[in-house]
Motif scaffolding. Sequence first.
Motif, short mmCIF file in Angstrom:
data_model
loop_
_atom_site.label_atom_id
_atom_site.label_comp_id
_atom_site.label_asym_id
_atom_site.label_seq_id
_atom_site.Cartn_x
_atom_site.Cartn_y
_atom_site.Cartn_z
N GLY A 190 2.11 -1.90 3.70
CA GLY A 190 3.17 -2.88 3.51
C GLY A 190 4.46 -2.19 3.08
O GLY A 190 4.63 -0.98 3.28
N SER A 191 5.36 -2.95 2.46
CA SER A 191 6.69 -2.43 2.11
C SER A 191 6.61 -1.15 1.28
O SER A 191 7.30 -0.17 1.58
CB SER A 191 7.47 -3.49 1.33
OG SER A 191 7.52 -4.69 2.06
N GLY A 192 5.79 -1.14 0.24
CA GLY A 192 5.69 0.03 -0.62
C GLY A 192 5.02 1.20 0.07
O GLY A 192 5.49 2.35 -0.01
N GLY A 193 3.94 0.93 0.80
CA GLY A 193 3.18 1.99 1.46
C GLY A 193 3.96 2.66 2.57
O GLY A 193 4.04 3.89 2.64
N TYR A 194 4.57 1.86 3.46
CA TYR A 194 5.25 2.51 4.58
C TYR A 194 6.55 3.18 4.15
O TYR A 194 6.96 4.19 4.74
CB TYR A 194 5.40 1.58 5.79
CG TYR A 194 6.58 0.64 5.83
CD1 TYR A 194 7.89 1.11 5.99
CD2 TYR A 194 6.40 -0.74 5.79
CE1 TYR A 194 8.97 0.24 6.07
CE2 TYR A 194 7.47 -1.62 5.88
CZ TYR A 194 8.75 -1.12 6.01
OH TYR A 194 9.81 -1.98 6.10
N ALA A 195 7.21 2.64 3.10
CA ALA A 195 8.42 3.31 2.58
C ALA A 195 8.06 4.68 2.02
O ALA A 195 8.77 5.67 2.25
CB ALA A 195 9.09 2.44 1.51
N LEU A 241 -1.77 4.01 -4.06
CA LEU A 241 -2.40 2.69 -3.87
C LEU A 241 -1.28 1.67 -3.63
O LEU A 241 -0.36 1.55 -4.44
CB LEU A 241 -3.21 2.29 -5.10
CG LEU A 241 -4.22 3.33 -5.60
CD1 LEU A 241 -4.92 2.82 -6.85
CD2 LEU A 241 -5.24 3.68 -4.51
N ALA A 242 -1.34 0.98 -2.49
CA ALA A 242 -0.27 0.05 -2.12
C ALA A 242 -0.86 -1.14 -1.36
O ALA A 242 -0.39 -1.50 -0.28
CB ALA A 242 0.76 0.78 -1.25
N GLY A 283 4.90 -6.89 -12.48
CA GLY A 283 6.36 -7.03 -12.37
C GLY A 283 6.74 -7.89 -11.19
O GLY A 283 5.91 -8.63 -10.65
N LEU A 284 7.99 -7.82 -10.78
CA LEU A 284 8.49 -8.61 -9.67
C LEU A 284 7.73 -8.28 -8.38
O LEU A 284 7.56 -7.10 -8.06
CB LEU A 284 9.98 -8.32 -9.44
CG LEU A 284 10.94 -8.69 -10.58
CD1 LEU A 284 12.28 -8.02 -10.36
CD2 LEU A 284 11.10 -10.20 -10.68
N GLY A 311 9.09 -2.88 -3.70
CA GLY A 311 8.09 -2.02 -3.07
C GLY A 311 8.73 -0.83 -2.36
O GLY A 311 8.29 0.31 -2.51
N PHE A 312 9.81 -1.11 -1.58
CA PHE A 312 10.53 -0.02 -0.91
C PHE A 312 10.97 1.03 -1.93
O PHE A 312 10.75 2.23 -1.74
CB PHE A 312 11.81 -0.53 -0.22
CG PHE A 312 11.60 -1.47 0.93
CD1 PHE A 312 10.53 -1.33 1.81
CD2 PHE A 312 12.50 -2.50 1.18
CE1 PHE A 312 10.35 -2.19 2.88
CE2 PHE A 312 12.35 -3.36 2.24
CZ PHE A 312 11.27 -3.22 3.09
#
Length: 460
Positions: free
Chosen positions: A15-20, A138-139, A308-309, A315-316
């Motif tokens: 997702g946003s965090g992982g792919y960023a 971990l994302a 958090g938010l 995530g990015f």
Amino acid sequence: MSQPNTFDIVILGAGSGGYAAALRAAELGLTVALIDKAELGGTCLHRGCIPTKALLHAAELADQTRESEQFGVKADLVGIDMAGVNSYKDGVVGRLYKGLQGLLKQDKITIVQGAGKLVAQDTVEVDGQRYTGRNVILATGSYSRSLPGLEVDGKRVLTSEHALKLDRVPSSAIVLGGGVIGVEFASVWKSFGADVTILEALPRLVAAEDADISKQVERAFRKRKINFKVGKPFEKVEHTENGVRATIQGGETVEAEILLVAVGRGPTTQDLGYEQQGVRLDRGFVLTNERLHTGVGNIYAVGDIVPGLQLAHRGFAQGIFVAEEIAGLNPAVIDEAGIPRVTYSDPEVASVGLTEEKAKEKYGADKVTTYNYNLGGNGKSQILKTQGFVKLIRTVDGPVVGVHMVGARMGELVSEAQLIYNWEAFPEEVAQLVHAHPTQSEALGEAHLALAGKPLHAHS
């Protein structure tokens, strides 16, 4: 020689965090395996931010058509073609998905599709195949929560994922939850012609926002004839002949064709091997230090699973931060209060920094001063026929510690607001900046002029 399935970073969740994290790590010359059981892009791209905002844009066009005569334009709204709306929405998602796939391929990131599980502090297993990382991120994101005893069937009782796939406009809807997801869907369905009632257990809508913002949203929703009941917890839902009946505290009932469960999102961390490898969880959330390290091996966590938010852009930012941390760049710690927040309903809400209540808790009531600039004094807002305000919060003789905005298109102003907050700008400094006329950004400029003691189109 490195082993075939050994990487500098193995990321569980795309997702946003992982792919960023994957993209930034690849830019820095690190080898990356990116693992996800679903599509690249995660909730935000496929089931969250992007498709919901497409619906909201369609809703805005419906309202503009319906109200066009007040601008001297005669047009009739024949109806909402949900097949057409969904085709437009899916087209936006599809183009972005294709672009993301191309980016990841270009950066030579190893994509692994399948359900991954952490089986050692440096290893993720997918369908019997093991991927070892000198570092692991971990994302795994989040899922739509429900409430105890509330059964989601996808037909009459829906989550936001179901709501995004509806092939019709419901005649009436109950929205359980008055936070971001709830008010956005309520806004869409009302614009599409549905009768909507929001049920919120907390004392006000968008309760995480500044109290003045909540009041303005509630005022606007009353004007739009969006019903809402706040301060009364939900008790039960029953199926009726034509839909559902929800009961809230005190025995009051509301009936509608469907009920949307929008009570927040929970972290996706169950049965993924996290705790077995020593990763600490609190109510399902992964605990980290301020540098997003879990305290176990070289395991980091980013995105919705970190308390958090729960925002894609958080995530990015976290994904980029961890990639740079692993690469030894020692990036600056992310200030959570400095992350902008936007609710894309009509009216839009955008904020950054502390609410008035939080600022007074932190600095003391006598050390905080506020100013509300009404959009009635802003030329572009008059042209758009929108109502709302910009609220500034500063410490006495200090910087601006909170910016809160409500009205049409306020999300587009939050970039300047977050610079003001994150650069700890004083109102006197922002007052020197020249804002283009006529734009809504002038509202930010004028609010700072007033707070600096030299109001132009407003009284301090």
